[in-house]
Design an enzyme around this catalytic site. Structure first.
Site, PDB file in Angstrom:
ATOM      1  N   ARG A   1     -39.019  50.933  16.401  1.00  0.00           N
ATOM      2  CA  ARG A   1     -38.697  51.125  14.986  1.00  0.00           C
ATOM      3  C   ARG A   1     -38.818  52.585  14.521  1.00  0.00           C
ATOM      4  O   ARG A   1     -37.931  53.067  13.810  1.00  0.00           O
ATOM      5  CB  ARG A   1     -39.559  50.213  14.120  1.00  0.00           C
ATOM      6  CG  ARG A   1     -39.209  48.729  14.269  1.00  0.00           C
ATOM      7  CD  ARG A   1     -37.729  48.486  13.937  1.00  0.00           C
ATOM      8  NE  ARG A   1     -37.383  47.064  13.991  1.00  0.00           N
ATOM      9  CZ  ARG A   1     -36.630  46.514  14.917  1.00  0.00           C
ATOM     10  NH1 ARG A   1     -36.149  47.254  15.895  1.00  0.00           N
ATOM     11  NH2 ARG A   1     -36.341  45.231  14.886  1.00  0.00           N
TER      12      ARG A   1
ATOM     13  N   ASP B   1     -28.567  39.835   7.356  1.00  0.00           N
ATOM     14  CA  ASP B   1     -29.333  40.628   6.394  1.00  0.00           C
ATOM     15  C   ASP B   1     -28.650  41.946   6.048  1.00  0.00           C
ATOM     16  O   ASP B   1     -28.491  42.286   4.873  1.00  0.00           O
ATOM     17  CB  ASP B   1     -30.739  40.902   6.936  1.00  0.00           C
ATOM     18  CG  ASP B   1     -31.562  39.634   7.082  1.00  0.00           C
ATOM     19  OD1 ASP B   1     -31.395  38.734   6.249  1.00  0.00           O
ATOM     20  OD2 ASP B   1     -32.368  39.556   8.029  1.00  0.00           O
TER      21      ASP B   1
ATOM     22  N   ASP C   1     -41.570  45.423  10.029  1.00  0.00           N
ATOM     23  CA  ASP C   1     -40.564  46.469  10.183  1.00  0.00           C
ATOM     24  C   ASP C   1     -40.339  47.281   8.920  1.00  0.00           C
ATOM     25  O   ASP C   1     -40.039  48.466   8.975  1.00  0.00           O
ATOM     26  CB  ASP C   1     -39.240  45.860  10.656  1.00  0.00           C
ATOM     27  CG  ASP C   1     -39.290  45.442  12.118  1.00  0.00           C
ATOM     28  OD1 ASP C   1     -40.208  45.900  12.825  1.00  0.00           O
ATOM     29  OD2 ASP C   1     -38.426  44.666  12.549  1.00  0.00           O
TER      30      ASP C   1
END
Length: 419
Positions: free
Chosen positions: A92, A13, A121
């Site tokens: 995160r 990604d 996320d």
């Protein structure tokens, strides 16, 4: 010159995001930022090798200490979400904050991530970033990319990337937890193979572990003092060897999707179990009851990535007030993949062995017979309410002509004679 800071892992990604940010969004320079919250060394090697092949300027930020402190805040809050200790959710905001700091230091115009539009996320990153003046970019979400498209694009561009773990599982690791999802695990009826686990062994054998706390913060294991990061890593290895800390859960994400997640969290399991047991010893009934609601709210906000919310400051203030007396130790037995408390000790215990003993007649000058009056009043209102309800029902039956014979003689409802 326009510049964007990208949350970079070296995986599929984030790798495809690099040329996309240049070609589709027109940025002159992409800066990669990798934040260390306890991932395996192999992940940093992958990120560095991929960045080098892409000609990407990569910044690696060590945030393990900050993350460990937040994990211990979670212990003080007994924080879990739908039955498992929070891990990825706690990491995160720490990662996002570190990336934002690099972006500001490097005079970036924007920050970017490789999250899809289906997961949590994206929200956790952006909750932090949108407090700045920088533009927030999410290429995978905004361009509607699929995994298949990314693989084809990477092949077309000859990008130095693999799908990760042979493309079988999606794995997120930090010092607090290891999350495994994707592949056949997306089928709730699929029994996961043993090889998805790395931190926890097949449950066998047993041992006891004593955890010492100071004001709710773990400071030692089996009498050996350790710093936060070291203590967590030690318990992950030690308790994980006994199979402790596995969770297989159907998790409700923030966007309404229900997904299957598999987690490993040995240290978190031990510390949360021990901390909760110590609180049971030192806190009053009222504190324990009220704190449960505080813990639920803290956990929800943490799951959402909102650890910097003003409400969290208020929740933390209450929690901190209760932790003044959470000093002492709790011993847990880990056996067969289970973790249970077997002992606890504190000088602040709201407990008296003499008062609780069946061999003691009186309690603090209060004789046993003094409880008789309390026993008579206890449940009185409930008994009266039940008697009235029965009386009304009987009269209604008599008025309808049904059960008249049975209703005779029920005008006087008897209750216990203690009153």
């Amino acid at each position: 010159m326009t510049r964007v800071a990208l949350a970079f892992s070296g995986g599929l990604d984030t790798t495809v995001c690099v040329p996309l940010l240049e070609e589709e969004y027109g940025y002159d320079e992409v800066i990669g930022v990798t934040v260390d919250v306890g991932q395996p060394e192999s992940e940093f090697e992958e990120a560095e090798e991929t960045a080098e092949a892409l000609g990407l300027d990569l910044h690696v930020v060590d945030a393990k200490a900050e993350f460990a402190d937040l994990c211990f805040d979670a212990v003080r809050a007994n924080a879990t979400y739908q039955g498992y200790p929070l891990g990825t959710a706690l990491a995160r905001p720490v990662i996002a904050e570190a990336i934002l700091e690099v972006a500001l230091e490097e005079d970036c115009d924007a920050v970017a991530h490789g999250c899809t539009g289906k997961g949590n996320d994206q929200l956790r990153f952006e909750a932090v970033w949108r407090g700045s003046d920088l533009e927030v970019i999410a290429p995978v979400r905004e361009l509607g990319l699929t995994r298949e498209w990314e693989i084809d694009y990477a092949a077309e561009k000859d990008l130095p990337v693999e799908a990760g773990d042979g493309g079988v599982w999606s794995i997120d690791t930090n010092i607090w937890s290891r999350a495994v999802e994707g592949g056949e695990l997306e089928n709730p009826d699929y029994v996961p193979p043993e090889d998805i686990y790395e931190w926890t062994a097949e449950p066998e054998g047993e041992t006891t572990i004593e955890v010492t706390f100071e004001e709710g913060v773990p400071v030692a294991v089996d009498g050996e003092e350790m710093g936060p990061v070291e203590l967590i890593q030690h318990l992950n290895e030690y308790a994980g060897g006994y199979g402790v800390g596995r969770t297989d859960v159907m998790e409700d994400r923030m966007l309404g999707l229900k997904v299957r997640e598999n987690y490993e969290h040995p240290a978190a399991t031990v510390l949360l179990t021990a901390h909760s047991a110590l609180e049971d010893l030192v806190l009053t009934k009222g504190e324990r009851s009220f704190k449960t609601g505080i813990e639920q709210e803290w956990s929800e906000k943490a799951y959402q990535g909102l650890v910097f919310a003003p409400l969290m400051d208020a929740l933390d203030a209450f929690i901190a007030e209760t932790q003044d007396v959470v000093t002492g130790s709790a011993t847990v037995k880990v056996s067969g993949g289970n973790c249970r408390v077997v002992a606890r000790d504190s000088e602040y215990a709201v407990y008296s062995e003499e008062m609780a003993s069946f061999n003691t007649a009186d309690v603090a000058g209060i004789a046993q017979e003094d409880a008789t009056g309390v026993a008579k009043y206890h449940g009185l209102q409930e008994r009266l309410a039940n008697a009235v309800s029965e009386d009304v029902s009987d009269r209604e039956l008599a008025a309808d002509g049904a059960g008249a014979d049975d209703a005779e003689g029920t005008d006087g409802v008897t209750t216990d004679t203690d009153e």
